[in-house]
Motif scaffolding. Structure first.
Motif, PDB file in Angstrom:
ATOM      1  N   MET A  90      40.124  50.525  36.017  1.00  0.00           N
ATOM      2  CA  MET A  90      41.267  49.945  36.616  1.00  0.00           C
ATOM      3  C   MET A  90      40.421  48.615  37.136  1.00  0.00           C
ATOM      4  O   MET A  90      41.178  47.322  36.890  1.00  0.00           O
ATOM      5  N   ASN A  91      39.324  48.848  37.918  1.00  0.00           N
ATOM      6  CA  ASN A  91      38.698  47.485  38.442  1.00  0.00           C
ATOM      7  C   ASN A  91      38.200  46.490  37.309  1.00  0.00           C
ATOM      8  O   ASN A  91      38.298  45.221  37.165  1.00  0.00           O
ATOM      9  N   GLU A  92      37.627  47.248  36.312  1.00  0.00           N
ATOM     10  CA  GLU A  92      37.056  46.447  35.281  1.00  0.00           C
ATOM     11  C   GLU A  92      38.089  45.743  34.364  1.00  0.00           C
ATOM     12  O   GLU A  92      38.099  44.668  34.170  1.00  0.00           O
ATOM     13  N   ALA A  93      39.198  46.514  34.111  1.00  0.00           N
ATOM     14  CA  ALA A  93      40.377  45.923  33.250  1.00  0.00           C
ATOM     15  C   ALA A  93      40.837  44.653  34.327  1.00  0.00           C
ATOM     16  O   ALA A  93      41.065  43.666  33.698  1.00  0.00           O
ATOM     17  N   GLN A  94      41.105  44.952  35.472  1.00  0.00           N
ATOM     18  CA  GLN A  94      42.005  43.773  36.404  1.00  0.00           C
ATOM     19  C   GLN A  94      40.907  42.736  36.300  1.00  0.00           C
ATOM     20  O   GLN A  94      41.043  41.711  36.505  1.00  0.00           O
ATOM     21  N   ALA A  95      39.423  42.506  36.492  1.00  0.00           N
ATOM     22  CA  ALA A  95      38.402  41.575  36.663  1.00  0.00           C
ATOM     23  C   ALA A  95      38.616  41.029  34.946  1.00  0.00           C
ATOM     24  O   ALA A  95      38.549  39.786  35.165  1.00  0.00           O
ATOM     25  N   ARG A  96      38.691  41.836  33.945  1.00  0.00           N
ATOM     26  CA  ARG A  96      38.865  41.156  32.587  1.00  0.00           C
ATOM     27  C   ARG A  96      40.198  40.283  32.294  1.00  0.00           C
ATOM     28  O   ARG A  96      40.304  39.294  31.963  1.00  0.00           O
ATOM     29  N   ILE A  97      41.338  40.811  33.172  1.00  0.00           N
ATOM     30  CA  ILE A  97      42.510  40.271  33.298  1.00  0.00           C
ATOM     31  C   ILE A  97      42.355  39.164  34.072  1.00  0.00           C
ATOM     32  O   ILE A  97      43.139  37.702  33.372  1.00  0.00           O
ATOM     33  N   ARG A  98      41.724  38.775  35.006  1.00  0.00           N
ATOM     34  CA  ARG A  98      41.645  37.840  35.892  1.00  0.00           C
ATOM     35  C   ARG A  98      40.903  36.677  35.147  1.00  0.00           C
ATOM     36  O   ARG A  98      41.277  35.481  35.298  1.00  0.00           O
ATOM     37  N   GLU A  99      39.857  37.127  34.278  1.00  0.00           N
ATOM     38  CA  GLU A  99      38.883  36.111  33.504  1.00  0.00           C
ATOM     39  C   GLU A  99      39.965  35.408  32.496  1.00  0.00           C
ATOM     40  O   GLU A  99      39.774  34.116  32.196  1.00  0.00           O
ATOM     41  N   HIS A 100      40.832  36.050  31.951  1.00  0.00           N
ATOM     42  CA  HIS A 100      41.617  35.280  30.997  1.00  0.00           C
ATOM     43  C   HIS A 100      43.039  35.083  31.418  1.00  0.00           C
ATOM     44  O   HIS A 100      44.020  34.909  30.643  1.00  0.00           O
ATOM     45  N   ILE A 101      43.168  35.139  32.911  1.00  0.00           N
ATOM     46  CA  ILE A 101      44.695  34.935  33.158  1.00  0.00           C
ATOM     47  C   ILE A 101      45.342  33.461  32.705  1.00  0.00           C
ATOM     48  O   ILE A 101      46.770  33.541  32.506  1.00  0.00           O
ATOM     49  N   SER A 102      44.649  32.538  32.748  1.00  0.00           N
ATOM     50  CA  SER A 102      44.918  31.151  32.087  1.00  0.00           C
ATOM     51  C   SER A 102      45.527  31.405  30.766  1.00  0.00           C
ATOM     52  O   SER A 102      46.720  30.866  30.615  1.00  0.00           O
ATOM     53  N   GLU A 103      44.894  31.934  29.970  1.00  0.00           N
ATOM     54  CA  GLU A 103      45.438  32.029  28.661  1.00  0.00           C
ATOM     55  C   GLU A 103      46.707  33.082  28.672  1.00  0.00           C
ATOM     56  O   GLU A 103      47.665  32.743  27.779  1.00  0.00           O
ATOM     57  N   LEU A 104      46.742  34.209  29.334  1.00  0.00           N
ATOM     58  CA  LEU A 104      47.750  35.187  29.694  1.00  0.00           C
ATOM     59  C   LEU A 104      49.243  34.428  30.106  1.00  0.00           C
ATOM     60  O   LEU A 104      50.120  34.742  29.835  1.00  0.00           O
ATOM     61  N   ILE A 105      48.754  33.507  31.058  1.00  0.00           N
ATOM     62  CA  ILE A 105      49.920  32.704  31.731  1.00  0.00           C
ATOM     63  C   ILE A 105      50.662  31.856  30.942  1.00  0.00           C
ATOM     64  O   ILE A 105      51.812  31.794  30.455  1.00  0.00           O
ATOM     65  N   SER A 106      49.904  30.966  29.807  1.00  0.00           N
ATOM     66  CA  SER A 106      50.497  30.459  28.855  1.00  0.00           C
ATOM     67  C   SER A 106      51.386  31.197  27.789  1.00  0.00           C
ATOM     68  O   SER A 106      52.259  30.879  27.297  1.00  0.00           O
TER      69      SER A 106
END
Length: 189
Positions: A90-106
């Protein structure tokens, strides 16, 4: 012999019912409202609040997918992860999510921008975020109970099922439970 979808749903329903039996609506609502109020207070203005909500919806949705993947890993391997291994995943997944958060937000922004009325958009964002908070709590608690030694005999039954059936039922039932828990939640505008 493979389990049917109905059997999978029945076992997951029993496990989820046992998991949430000690929960109270008041506590769940209080926890969720506290998170929403903290977001409102921390935001300098309405635009910042809406952006924060959108970022949290994106993060929580992706986290929900990651929780599904944790269960999927155990089903595919037909073995239980340790609590530490689950936390690391989960920590690894959340780190990946944080890395791509701007793309995800859009991506999520495009979905919510279809709602023209800004007040209704804010309401939808808040309701979505509240529901996701509860879904993720159900899923997280479930996974830790799933691997708990005393539950492994029942949990092992799910290894005899098609993993995609289990994941589909897990996703569906988590959402059903979340909607029951969120029912009656008062978000003041």
């Amino acid at each position: 012999m493979k389990m049917t979808k109905e059997e999978v749903s029945r076992i997951l329903s029993i496990l989820l019912h046992e998991l949430t039996a000690h929960w109270t609506k008041e506590k769940i609502h209080s926890d969720v409202l506290e998170i929403i109020m903290k977001l409102r207070i921390q935001a300098a203005d309405e635009n910042e609040y809406m952006h924060g909500l959108l970022a949290n919806v994106a993060f929580a949705t992706e986290s929900s997918h990651a929780l599904q993947q944790v269960l999927g890993t155990m089903l595919e391997e037909q073995s239980f992860l340790s609590a530490r291994e689950m936390e690391e995943m989960m920590n690894e997944a959340q780190a990946r999510i944080r890395e791509h958060i701007s793309e995800l937000i859009s991506r999520y922004k495009a979905h919510f921008e279809q709602i023209d009325d800004t007040i209704e958009r804010k309401k939808q964002l808040e309701r979505s975020y509240c529901a996701l908070l509860i879904v993720n709590r159900v899923k997280t608690d479930f996974l830790f109970q799933f691997i708990h030694e005393q539950n492994q005999n029942v949990a092992k039954q799910l290894f005899a099922a098609n993993p995609s059936d289990v994941l589909e039922a897990f996703h569906h039932l988590s959402s059903v439970y979340a909607s029951q828990w969120i029912e009656g939640l008062e978000l003041h505008y």
